[in-house]
Design a protein around this motif. Sequence first.
Motif, short mmCIF file in Angstrom:
data_model
loop_
_atom_site.label_atom_id
_atom_site.label_comp_id
_atom_site.label_asym_id
_atom_site.label_seq_id
_atom_site.Cartn_x
_atom_site.Cartn_y
_atom_site.Cartn_z
N HIS A 91 -49.50 -1.06 -43.71
CA HIS A 91 -50.57 -1.02 -42.70
C HIS A 91 -50.30 -2.10 -41.66
CE1 HIS A 91 -54.57 -2.01 -40.96
NE2 HIS A 91 -54.70 -0.69 -41.00
N THR A 98 -58.69 -4.46 -38.79
CA THR A 98 -58.48 -3.66 -40.00
C THR A 98 -59.83 -3.12 -40.47
OG1 THR A 98 -56.58 -4.99 -40.67
CG2 THR A 98 -57.66 -3.70 -42.38
N ASP A 102 -59.38 1.33 -44.13
CA ASP A 102 -57.95 1.03 -44.27
C ASP A 102 -57.71 -0.06 -45.30
OD1 ASP A 102 -56.99 2.95 -42.55
OD2 ASP A 102 -56.97 1.63 -40.79
N ILE A 106 -55.39 0.48 -48.69
CA ILE A 106 -54.25 -0.37 -49.06
C ILE A 106 -54.49 -0.98 -50.44
CG2 ILE A 106 -52.98 -2.47 -48.48
CD1 ILE A 106 -52.36 -0.11 -46.67
N TYR A 151 -51.71 -5.57 -45.77
CA TYR A 151 -50.48 -5.43 -46.55
C TYR A 151 -50.12 -6.75 -47.23
CZ TYR A 151 -45.60 -4.41 -47.68
OH TYR A 151 -44.40 -4.24 -48.34
#
Length: 254
Positions: A91, A98, A102, A106, A151
């Motif tokens: 991502h 963010t 999302d 993740i 991430y």
Amino acid sequence: MFSLKGKSVVITGGGSGIGKAISVLFGTQGAFVHIIELNADAANETVDQIVNNGGKAISYSCNVSDQQQIVKTYNEIGVIDILVNNAGIAHIGVADTTSEEDFTRIFNVNVKGVYNSLFAAIPLMKQKGGGVILNMASIAAVVGITSRFAYSMSKGAVAAMTLSVARDYMADNIRCNSISPARVHTPFVDGFIAKNYAGQEEEMFEKLSKSQPIGRMGKPEEVASLALYLCSDEAGFVTGCDYLLDGGFVKLNN
């Protein structure tokens, strides 16, 4: 050396990129490879490659973020000598760009997915007297990478889980380590460049390659070679370690 003959291996995300390279190499070294992959077609291609090279492999269409699916699948496999937690998604974004959706996506794949496999595989390893676990972390767990907030969060969690598992199950003869690659040239990288830098593909590939001091991206096969060592009997004294595979990115990028 580095034979996996007679070993039952589970590799998540084994249908492409690093996971595929690990699956193929482990199959070559004699392991029976069980590929956990959401993309059934990609998994079947990997299985075919292993079998055509004289190895043994089977695939399971399974979502690592679904604990019920994972537990059912691992219990069907029954015997697990080696678990490679490789499945993951990327991502791009900073903290205030963010979305919650999302961030959760993740987390569910990269963190909960690893946890689910640990939850399902460790009891099977304990029953048979031991095993080996290898988690795929990232240099994003140890250095700040621009626009990789979610991430980096997920890979930091993977690194922490690696240490906890190595400590908690040492008495059960279970080793646990992780690999932290820098940028590795996979189909994902090519797709990312094509999507975000249309018309500048060659220029961006060169720029991203040179972000590693060694001057190029890593190869999936290079990650697979390190994975083979860490999962082999030759690495029997190695546990609770993270291995930077980064072309000098962390220590020499100054």
